[in-house]
Design an enzyme around this catalytic site. Structure first.
Site, short mmCIF file in Angstrom:
data_model
loop_
_atom_site.label_atom_id
_atom_site.label_comp_id
_atom_site.label_asym_id
_atom_site.label_seq_id
_atom_site.Cartn_x
_atom_site.Cartn_y
_atom_site.Cartn_z
N SER A 175 0.89 -1.33 -0.23
CA SER A 175 -0.13 0.06 0.13
C SER A 175 0.71 1.30 -0.04
O SER A 175 1.70 1.50 -0.75
CB SER A 175 -0.97 0.01 1.26
OG SER A 175 -1.69 0.89 1.07
N ASP A 340 -9.20 -6.86 -3.81
CA ASP A 340 -8.70 -5.38 -3.35
C ASP A 340 -9.50 -4.35 -4.36
O ASP A 340 -9.14 -4.35 -5.39
CB ASP A 340 -7.37 -5.19 -3.65
CG ASP A 340 -6.82 -3.79 -2.99
OD1 ASP A 340 -7.55 -3.08 -2.70
OD2 ASP A 340 -5.52 -3.99 -2.65
N HIS A 370 -8.32 -5.11 0.60
CA HIS A 370 -7.01 -4.62 0.32
C HIS A 370 -6.18 -4.98 1.66
O HIS A 370 -5.08 -5.22 1.54
CB HIS A 370 -7.04 -2.88 0.51
CG HIS A 370 -5.83 -2.31 0.57
ND1 HIS A 370 -5.22 -2.05 -0.50
CD2 HIS A 370 -5.47 -1.33 1.49
CE1 HIS A 370 -4.01 -1.58 -0.09
NE2 HIS A 370 -4.20 -0.83 1.12
#
Ligand SMILES: CC(=O)SCCNC(=O)CCNC(=O)[C@H](O)C(C)(C)COP(=O)(O)OP(=O)(O)OC[C@H]1O[C@@H](n2cnc3c(N)ncnc32)[C@H](O)[C@@H]1OP(=O)(O)O
Ligand SMILES: N[C@@H](CCO)C(=O)O
Length: 393
Positions: A175, A340, A370
């Protein structure tokens, strides 16, 4: 500035062939095990201006070889921190976010690898951010400058210099941590032995900016925000409601629709009735995550880090995404989470296609969306093993 841990002495900046020896890090703070690195001077910022008097908090596990060749850099996501592994406790409101993957005998074996995890610049878990004291002794607050991922990586490069790490055996991040890992590989390919990025992107997309924008509005609309200058107020008078609303909005994007449906469905929260002033269970779940984050995180840091993520664009000033990624000629693996909805797999497919030395896209199968990059340790372990010779699967 400074902090309880003595900063390692600054070393010469990285240069071609600069000889460095890995330096044993200074003793950690006895509470929480963090160390502090004071940047040797004002940090010149991509958007202009400088950040003076900054420091990075970081934690390490294992011992560096004299040549630093066993060093691994792990970069956390938005609300993560340097506490990579281990239980919650003094100095650490949450358990380590990759505990199953990092430690003695674990996939990233700290008996073999020297693992370094800094808290991001602009954050609020030891590194300098809006809640930190500026050189005049008052909180930075609204005076804190606009940061980009490149500025955050520039600070991490200085930390690597100070630790005597010429070249990381592996740089890994998911991320927001993946954005910084990519910046490391694009801007400093000779200092990155291998790259593992998960659930991240070459540039923030319109939808990612849109989600973040709504969250930042929620914080700034809170009367406790005071234009970002609330740090002097008594506890509870800051923008905790706005931060909680931002976390609710974010948490929905961190999980998948099928997971929320299967886990909560239309169930009421235990002992409550949604038609009589009570909540659905999923509302209670979001309330819980909102309250937890508001207790442990600074709203000003949340704004600074989200703005930095919105500015993320590897191709800026480098001739576009493809040209930028061509610079990152290091062995690489890119992983997506199939469910995600925040960082959809097409973004990681683009990275895997454009990174010159990346293997085929790896897809983690997960119901969690995610957050799968934090939760699917058993599927991440083999990726570490592929890039780190001798790592355990
Ligand atoms: C590096 C990083 O990116 S983040 C570092 C650590 N991350 C965080 O703390 C971020 C916030 N948390 C998360 O993002 C996620 O919780 C993760 C990924 C860390 C963990 O995910 P999971 O284990 O699946 O946790 P999940 O999202 O299901 O939440 C569990 C919590 O919700 C609570 N909960 C579950 N259902 C309900 C409900 N109906 N009402 C109220 N609370 C509820 C649980 O009691 C549990 O509470 P606790 O965390 O205080 O023990
Ligand atoms: N749960 C993660 C999601 C962002 O990647 C975090 O809070 O940092």
């Amino acid at each position: 500035m400074g902090g309880p841990g003595a900063a390692p002495a600054p070393r010469p900046a990285a240069g071609a062939g600069a000889a460095r020896r890995a330096a044993p890090p200074p003793p950690p703070d006895p509470v929480g095990g963090r160390r502090w690195f004071a940047l040797p001077g004002p940090l010149a910022l991509e958007a202009g201006g400088t950040l003076p008097g900054a420091r990075l908090a970081y934690q390490t596990w294992g011992s560096p070889r004299p040549d630093g060749s066993n060093a691994v850099l792990v970069l956390h996501a938005l609300t993560g921190d340097s506490h990579l592994t281990g239980p919650a406790g003094p100095g650490h409101p949450t358990a380590g976010w990759w505990t199953e993957l990092v430690g003695p005998g674990r996939p990233l074996d700290t008996e073999r690898w020297f693992v370094v995890a800094p808290n991001v610049l602009g954050g609020c878990q030891g590194s300098t951010g809006p809640s930190s004291a500026a050189p005049d002794g008052r909180p930075w607050g609204s005076r804190f400058p606009f940061l980009t991922q490149r500025d955050q990586v520039a600070a991490e490069v200085l930390l690597a210099d100070a630790l005597g790490i010429d070249r990381w055996a592996l740089v890994v991040g998911g991320s927001m941590g993946g954005m910084r890992a990519l910046e490391w590989a694009v801007a400093h390919p000779r200092r990155v032995g291998a790259l593992l990025v998960l659930a991240t992107a070459a540039a923030a997309s319109a939808e990612q900016i849109a989600h973040a924008s709504a969250q930042l509005h929620a914080i700034r609309a809170d009367r406790g925000w005071h234009g970002g200058d609330y740090h002097h107020l008594p506890p509870g008078r800051g923008p905790h409601r706005g931060l909680g609303l931002a976390r609710r909005l974010a948490q929905i994007t961190y999980r998948s629709e099928p997971e929320l449906a299967a886990r909560f469905g239309r169930a009421p929260q235990h002992g409550e009735h949604p038609w009589r002033g009570g909540r659905f269970a999923v509302e209670s779940y979001l309330d819980h995550h909102a309250a937890k984050l508001a207790h442990r995180f600074d709203a000003g840091s949340y704004v600074v880090l989200n703005e930095a993520m919105n500015a993320h664009d590897l191709g800026r000033g480098r001739g576009g995404t493809a040209a930028a990624l061509r610079r990152a000629a290091v062995p690489a693996l890119v992983a997506a989470v199939d469910s995600d909805r925040l960082y959809p797999p097409r973004q990681q497919a683009e990275l895997a296609a454009l990174l010159p030395d990346a293997d085929a896209l790896r897809v983690l199968s997960s119901p969690y969306g995610h957050d799968g990059f934090l939760l699917e340790s058993a599927q991440v372990a083999p990726l570490l093993a592929e890039l780190l010779p001798g790592a355990r699967r």
